[in-house]
Structures are given as structure tokens and as C-alpha cells.
Write a protein that holds these residues in place. Structure first.
Motif, PDB file in Angstrom:
ATOM      1  N   GLU A  96      47.436  37.454  52.237  1.00  0.00           N
ATOM      2  CA  GLU A  96      47.158  37.590  50.811  1.00  0.00           C
ATOM      3  C   GLU A  96      45.934  36.784  50.378  1.00  0.00           C
ATOM      4  OE1 GLU A  96      50.716  36.972  48.528  1.00  0.00           O
ATOM      5  OE2 GLU A  96      51.582  38.882  49.214  1.00  0.00           O
ATOM      6  N   ARG A 103      49.738  40.565  45.025  1.00  0.00           N
ATOM      7  CA  ARG A 103      50.521  39.338  45.227  1.00  0.00           C
ATOM      8  C   ARG A 103      51.702  39.308  44.271  1.00  0.00           C
ATOM      9  NH1 ARG A 103      45.662  34.823  45.825  1.00  0.00           N
ATOM     10  NH2 ARG A 103      44.387  36.026  47.303  1.00  0.00           N
ATOM     11  N   ARG A 108      55.614  44.220  47.652  1.00  0.00           N
ATOM     12  CA  ARG A 108      55.851  43.735  49.022  1.00  0.00           C
ATOM     13  C   ARG A 108      57.145  44.324  49.558  1.00  0.00           C
ATOM     14  NH1 ARG A 108      55.603  38.509  46.837  1.00  0.00           N
ATOM     15  NH2 ARG A 108      53.497  37.615  46.797  1.00  0.00           N
TER      16      ARG A 108
END
Length: 253
Positions: A96, A103, A108
Motif C-alpha cells: 500500500e 487503503r 481489501r
């Protein structure tokens, strides 16, 4: 897709490590990220060498990060390296920092096969605030509940160094982590699959029954197949579709 290999310093392990990363070539970042873990006998190249992953994921705005995972089951070993911390701090942290990745939890996901299936659940259930979804193919899902082992590819000494003699109830134990997630405010979507003739099918059926007993939502599937790349090449497509839906990804036009 664009392939890049990152060689990076792991502060947790005190050594250099490697990850392969696939990035979409027909879209602009930042991208959602799939952290994809290998099994006990492989390394960070396994998924690319033995499956058509790049072809299957090529139409998604999704980066795929495949880290070197060693043999530590992606957990902080009882007497050895801290592989859980390595993934969280060094793999995700490095990816990242240097790559065009989103982020945020909603972008994710994490998955893997065999040892990596255990690892994806170990990491994702321990840190549900980081991942929207988790998948496990043919996972060694009960590894963290056993003490000494008398068979299989891991020696007794290595097993005890990894998990200790009484890992049940510790952070190695996926059921213990699942109980915590059941009462946590954030719950990842979970997909577990295994071949009906896989030597780990009993573990997966036992774990699924335990998840049902505590009421943790998940999807469990069994298919024809054994513990091999033919099975994983077929069902990584299911995992990609599962994660894309969980993260709201649309195909690249």
C-alpha cells in the motif's frame, strides 16, 4: 495484466522477502486488492505458474498481491518467526505504500489454498476491520486446534514450533477467532470450499459445522476434486467472483 515483483525488507522477519503483484493494465488506480496466499510446498510464484489466474482476473479493477509465505502457516509461530505480523505490517504495508492500491477495508480481500487457506482465515478473522471478504480453498482449517502431529508433510518438531503443544483456544485456533468475529461490529464475507476427495475434507466439514454452531454467517461449498492444481485453477474463478461482489467491483469496460 501488468506483473511486477517486489523485493522488500521485512522488519518483522529481519530479512528480505518477495511478492509478485498483478495490476490491471486497462484501468487507472487506485485498485482494490486481493491478497492471495500459497500453500505449504509453494512460494509466491505458485498461483501464476499453475493456474490461469491472470486470464481470469484480467477484466477486473483488482490488484492481486501474492507474497512469499514460507512454511509458517501465516501465524505468529510459537517458537519462531511472526508470520502473521509479517503479512499485516510488511506485505500489506509495503504494497500500500508503493503501489496504486486503495487503503480501506471495503477494497481489501484475502484468500489462499491449503496452508494459505488456513492463513487467509487466520489473518482475516483476526483483523476483520481490514478485509471485506475471505476465502479458503482446501484449507488446513483445523491446524490451529491440534497439538502434535504424527503424519503429513510437517514434522512433529516443526508443528510444535509453529503452533505449540496446546494451540486450541489461542490465536492459532480459527474457531476461537470466529467466536470473536461473531460478536464484532465488522464481519467479513466468508467463502470456504473443498474437494470431496481431498484429504482435508474432514477438517473442512468439521470447521463448517463449528461455524454453524456459533452462528457465524459464511458460505460453504464442496465440489468434485482432490488436493491439486486442477481443483484450485477451477475454483479460483469462484473466489474472484465472490470477492468482486463483496467489494462491489464491476468489470473493466
Amino acid at each position: 495484466m501488468i506483473l511486477t515483483e517486489l523485493r522488500f525488507p521485512s522488519r518483522v522477519l529481519g530479512m528480505r522477502a518477495t511478492m509478485n503483484v498483478l495490476l490491471p493494465e486497462n484501468a487507472d488506480g487506485p485498485f482494490a486488492t486481493f491478497y492471495l496466499l500459497h500453500g505449504l510446498s509453494d512460494d509466491h510464484t505458485g498461483w501464476q505458474r499453475w493456474t490461469r489466474l491472470e486470464n481470469y482476473a484480467g477484466n477486473l479493477p483488482l490488484a492481486i498481491v501474492m507474497p512469499q509465505g514460507f512454511r509458517g502457516f501465516y501465524t505468529n509461530n510459537n517458537a519462531g518467526p511472526r508470520y502473521f505480523d509479517y503479512v499485516i505490517e510488511d506485505v500489506i504495508g509495503t504494497a500500500e505504500r508503493y503501489l496504486p492500491l486503495k487503503r480501506e477495508r471495503a477494497s481489501r480481500c484475502i484468500g489462499g489454498l491449503s496452508m494459505g487457506g488456513y492463513g487467509a482465515l487466520r489473518i482475516g478473522l483476526a483483523r476483520p476491520e481490514l478485509f471485506a471478504s475471505i476465502n479458503s480453498h482446501s484449507g488446513a482449517v483445523m491446524a490451529g486446534t491440534y497439538g502434535q502431529r504424527k503424519d503429513g508433510p510437517v514434522s512433529n518438531a516443526e508443528w510444535i514450533a509453529t503452533f505449540g503443544t496446546e494451540p486450541a483456544g489461542t490465536d492459532h485456533d480459527l474457531l476461537t477467532l470466529a467466536r470473536r468475529v461473531h460478536t464484532a461490529p465488522m464481519k467479513p464475507n466468508i467463502l470456504i470450499d473443498c474437494g470431496v476427495d481431498d484429504f482435508l475434507i474432514g477438517q473442512n466439514r468439521d470447521f463448517e459445522a463449528q461455524l454453524n454452531s456459533i452462528g457465524l454467517d459464511h458460505t460453504y461449498r464442496e465440489f468434485p476434486g482432490i488436493h491439486n492444481w486442477d481443483y484450485w485453477d477451477l475454483h479460483i474463478r469462484d473466489a474472484l467472483a465472490f470477492h468482486a461482489e463483496a467489494m462491489g467491483l464491476k468489470p473493466i469496460q
